[in-house]
Every structure is written in C-alpha cells, then in structure tokens.
Design an enzyme around this catalytic site. Sequence first.
Site, PDB file in Angstrom:
ATOM      1  N   CYS A 381       0.858  -1.426   0.231  1.00  0.00           N
ATOM      2  CA  CYS A 381       0.102  -0.063  -0.069  1.00  0.00           C
ATOM      3  C   CYS A 381       0.796   1.496   0.315  1.00  0.00           C
ATOM      4  O   CYS A 381       1.801   1.340  -1.362  1.00  0.00           O
ATOM      5  CB  CYS A 381      -1.304   0.081   1.115  1.00  0.00           C
ATOM      6  N   HIS A 507      -3.275  -4.814   0.109  1.00  0.00           N
ATOM      7  CA  HIS A 507      -2.370  -5.739   1.496  1.00  0.00           C
ATOM      8  C   HIS A 507      -3.463  -6.870   1.689  1.00  0.00           C
ATOM      9  O   HIS A 507      -3.837  -7.746   2.132  1.00  0.00           O
ATOM     10  CB  HIS A 507      -3.560  -5.029   2.683  1.00  0.00           C
ATOM     11  N   GLU A 509      -1.056  -9.688   3.752  1.00  0.00           N
ATOM     12  CA  GLU A 509      -2.074  -9.747   5.044  1.00  0.00           C
ATOM     13  C   GLU A 509      -2.639 -10.441   5.517  1.00  0.00           C
ATOM     14  O   GLU A 509      -2.864 -11.248   6.606  1.00  0.00           O
ATOM     15  CB  GLU A 509      -0.780  -8.287   5.630  1.00  0.00           C
TER      16      GLU A 509
HETATM   17  N1  GLN Z   1      -1.882   6.986   2.429  1.00  0.00           N
HETATM   18  C1  GLN Z   1      -2.134   5.941   1.258  1.00  0.00           C
HETATM   19  C2  GLN Z   1      -3.166   6.322   1.139  1.00  0.00           C
HETATM   20  O1  GLN Z   1      -4.067   6.674   1.430  1.00  0.00           O
HETATM   21  C3  GLN Z   1      -1.536   4.916   2.022  1.00  0.00           C
HETATM   22  C4  GLN Z   1      -2.904   3.596   2.421  1.00  0.00           C
HETATM   23  C5  GLN Z   1      -2.417   2.433   3.356  1.00  0.00           C
HETATM   24  O2  GLN Z   1      -0.842   2.517   2.682  1.00  0.00           O
HETATM   25  N2  GLN Z   1      -3.123   1.796   4.046  1.00  0.00           N
HETATM   26  O3  GLN Z   1      -3.457   6.115  -0.131  1.00  0.00           O
END
Ligand code: GLN
Length: 534
Positions: A381, A507, A509
């Site tokens: 992310c 994600h 994970e």
């Molecule tokens: N801050 C980034 C976004 O909003 C990444 C978010 C995250 O890593 N969950 O896109």
Amino acid sequence: MPKYIFVTGGVVSSLGKGVASASIGKLLEAKGLKVTLIKCDPYINVDPGTMNPYQHGEVYVTDDGAETDLDLGHYERFTNARVGKDNNITTGKIYHSVISKERKGEYLGKTVQVIPHITDEIKENIRKVSRFSRLDVVIVEIGGTVGDIESLPFLEAIRQIILEEGRNNAINIHLTLVPYIKSADEIKTKPTQHSVGRLREIGIQPDILLCRSGESLNNEVREKIALFCNIEKDAVIQALDVENIYEIPLIFKNEHLDELIIRKLHMKCRQGNLSAWQKAVERIKSPSAEVLIAVVGKYITHQDAYKSIYEALIHGGIANDAKVNIKKLDSENISKNGGEKYLRDVQGILVPGGFGHRGIEGKIKAARYARENRIPFLGICLGMQVAVIEFARDVCDFKKANSTEFNKKTPHPVISLLEEQKKIKIKGGTMRLGAYRCELKPGTKSYKAYGKEVIWERHRHRYEFNNKYKKVFVKKGMIISGISPSKNLVEIMEIKEHPWFAACQFHPEFKSKPDRAHPLFRDFVKASLRGLQL
Ligand code: GLN
C-alpha cells in the site's frame, strides 16, 4: 438454529480473548463443525477506521470492505470463517441504528431505552449473522473486561440470549487470570472469584472458565475455583502462557476443551482434524533456517499496529521452514540518518501501509536501499507508493516526484487521487475498501507466486498510481505485473533488474494463514533466504 458461545474476559485486559475465541473456533472446525465469530466492541466509534493505530492497533479489512477490529484477523487466520461487516458490532453502530429508527418513527411513540431497545438491537445484530448461512456455532467475543460500564448492555443482551435459547444451546466461556504471587509462592484464585462474582451479579453464570496462568494449576486450585465460581471441576481449563499463539488450539485440545463444549451444547460432531495446523506449529518450534527482515514503519513501538504483517511474515517463514526474525525500524530514524546504518544486516525489507507525511522520506530511503543493494523488497500500500516515488526520483530523474498526499504542488504527482476521491469530505468508510479483482501478467514474479492470472485482494487507501507515468516507468525498467481491470489501476509493480522486488497497492497480509502462507509473503521470505545463501 446455531448454538452460541459467548466469550467474556475478566480481571485484566489483554489476556488474549480474541486468540482464545479464534482457537475455540479452530477446535470446533477440527470436529467438522461450521463456525463463525463476532466481535462486540463497546466503544462509541462506529468502526475503528478513524482511530489512530497507537490507540487501537491495526485496522483489519474484510472482503466486503469493513474496517474492523484486529481480532477479526485472528478469526480469519485460525478458522475458515469468512467474516465481514456484520461480524464486528460496536456500541457506535448499535446507537447509530437505534437513533435512525427513532427518527423514522419506528418506535411508535415509545420512550427509547437501553433495555429493551439497545439490547434488542444487539441481539438482532448477533442473530442476523447466521440468518443466511448454515452454521453450527456462532462464537461471540465481548470486548473489554467484565465490570466496565461500557460493556454492560452487551452483557445484558447475552444474558437474555442465553435465557431465550436455553443453556443447552448457548453458553458463556469466561477468560480470567490466575496469577502466581512470588512472595507467597502461591497461585491466587481470588481475582477470578471476584470477576465471576461480577458476572453472576448481572445474571450470567459461566459454564467454562479459561484460566490464563504462568504456572500449571494443580488439583487443589482447580477444585477451589470450581467451588467458589459454582462451576464443574472439569470445566476449569488451564490456559498456560505459550511462546506462539498458534499453539493455543493444541493446548486447549489437551485440556479436552472441544469435548467439553460439545457435551455442554449437546452437539453431534463430524469428521475433521488438526494435522495441518499441528505441522505448522512444529515448523515454528524447530525451523531449519533463520532470516532477518526489516519492517520500516512509523508505529513500530505499538505491538499490534502491524499485527497482520508480522503474522504473515511468520507464515512466510513456516512455508519455507525458517524462522523470520523481525527488525522493527522507525522510518523517522532512517529519514535522519539514512538506510545503511539500520539496514546493513537484513536479508529482506518490508515497507507496510500508512498515512500522513511523518517518516515518509525514511521509507523512500529504505526502498532505495533495497533497490540499489538488490535486497528482496515487499512494499504494501503506502509501501508501494514510496517505491514508485523512489523509482521516479532516482531512476526516471523526476527529482521532485511525490504523492499529492504529501505535496499537493509536486511537479510530478506519480501517486495521486482519482477524481471520485477528490470530492469526498467525510473520513469514515470512504476509502477504496475491500476486495477487488486483479489480473496478473504472465512471466512476472507475482504471477509465479500466485500461479494464476486472476486474484482478489483487499484494499484500504485513497491514493493510486498515476497512469500518466506508466509509459516512462515501464521504459525505465518497471514491470506493471498486476492491474485492476475495472478502472485500469496499477495493483502490483516489480523492478526488472532486481532479484525480488514487488510492491502492491492492496494488503496481502489480511489473507495469510499459518498453514496457508500468502504467496507474496512466502516468496518474499524465500528470496530473502536465498540472499543469505549467496
Ligand atoms: N496513505 C495512502 C493512501 O491513502 C496509503 C494507505 C495505506 O497504506 N493503507 O492511499
């Protein structure tokens, strides 16, 4: 009709109710039963999505896009239950619903009260989960500690459900602490007696006690707890401290907890076993190799802020018969002092998700260190976004490249908001959330890891890779290995000239299990181990 198990906790918080509930689920599945789990959280937030990770730990995201308590992560890691927005009930959600019904006039002029309106809403939310799926058992964990003001309506609701369903169909399992007092050289049962007393005052008689303890409970202690807590002696189960949480279903099984529950709930069980789980636990206990992996984040002092990441790394280790030692690094230190000092000794670098500007330059430096030194890298992310920024600045020579999250005026917004996100003002539940389809490019490392073309992965972010830069990046050696077909969004990128460098916008994970490691974590750990052999 499903049977109900209500799991409460007493004496102190952090006894591991979530893991205990998940372990009970695992044991029942090993008896061939179909289970689901619900977490009731007594706080007034509608969900934990707007809470700081220092307050609440990780926000766990489900396939249907709910931002939930991290205990739901334990439920999915331990069992086959697919949990979603209905599996996390908060006080905020309950009141929100009751107040909107009141505004619509649905209470027909009545005074709206905690009993029966709030408790009815809680009961309805608990029962709703099993309405459309055939389940044998619903395990409901009540957050907080018995005696807290906030959890009272939940306890009252479960008292009513036990009464309505009957004691053969609904039971209470209470998790408590039995401490060893060194100066007296004695195990003390009084805190347990008091917390069971609190439960009985409000009309709940526990059926089974799970006693967390550092010392084994002898016969005399078990008899004393049984007598004072009005419980059968063989329903006093010891829950000894263990080194890794995945052992807990096995130690509960040794105590015959599965048979006890089945007897109390008058259930017939089917075929099932724990052998794959047992094998995973054995691998954790005697690994053939060790590897050191850095996690570069800004919440590293909070042990639960990156919970699923740490667990998925352990799973990646299990799949490779190796122990993963995690070096938790504060990205702000890397911002100040550079990567070399902290990353010299690691075999793999992982940059997890995150929000906000603090520590961002350190994460970018960590991605650069991995790329330049050919160290296996997994970006997740925000971890993908920093890898993209780093590549833009150093490989494509866009020196001032950035995400518009950190610099709205950057001349090279390589990560930016989609038009639809620009309009959004409300914070709660408005990110790109939940499972989306992603198509992988054959021949890439990601494709090799998954072994298939179409995957579904969970998201929680607002910002995206800016497609305007795709062409230049590919020309400079970036591989776009995963695309979301619905909006043509970049979901995974790799670096061509690197032994193993993958970064994803989703994600992974959240979908890893000890006996089924997520493919990206499995191959990331594998590549890190390979580096060790070079
Ligand atoms: N801050 C980034 C976004 O909003 C990444 C978010 C995250 O890593 N969950 O896109």
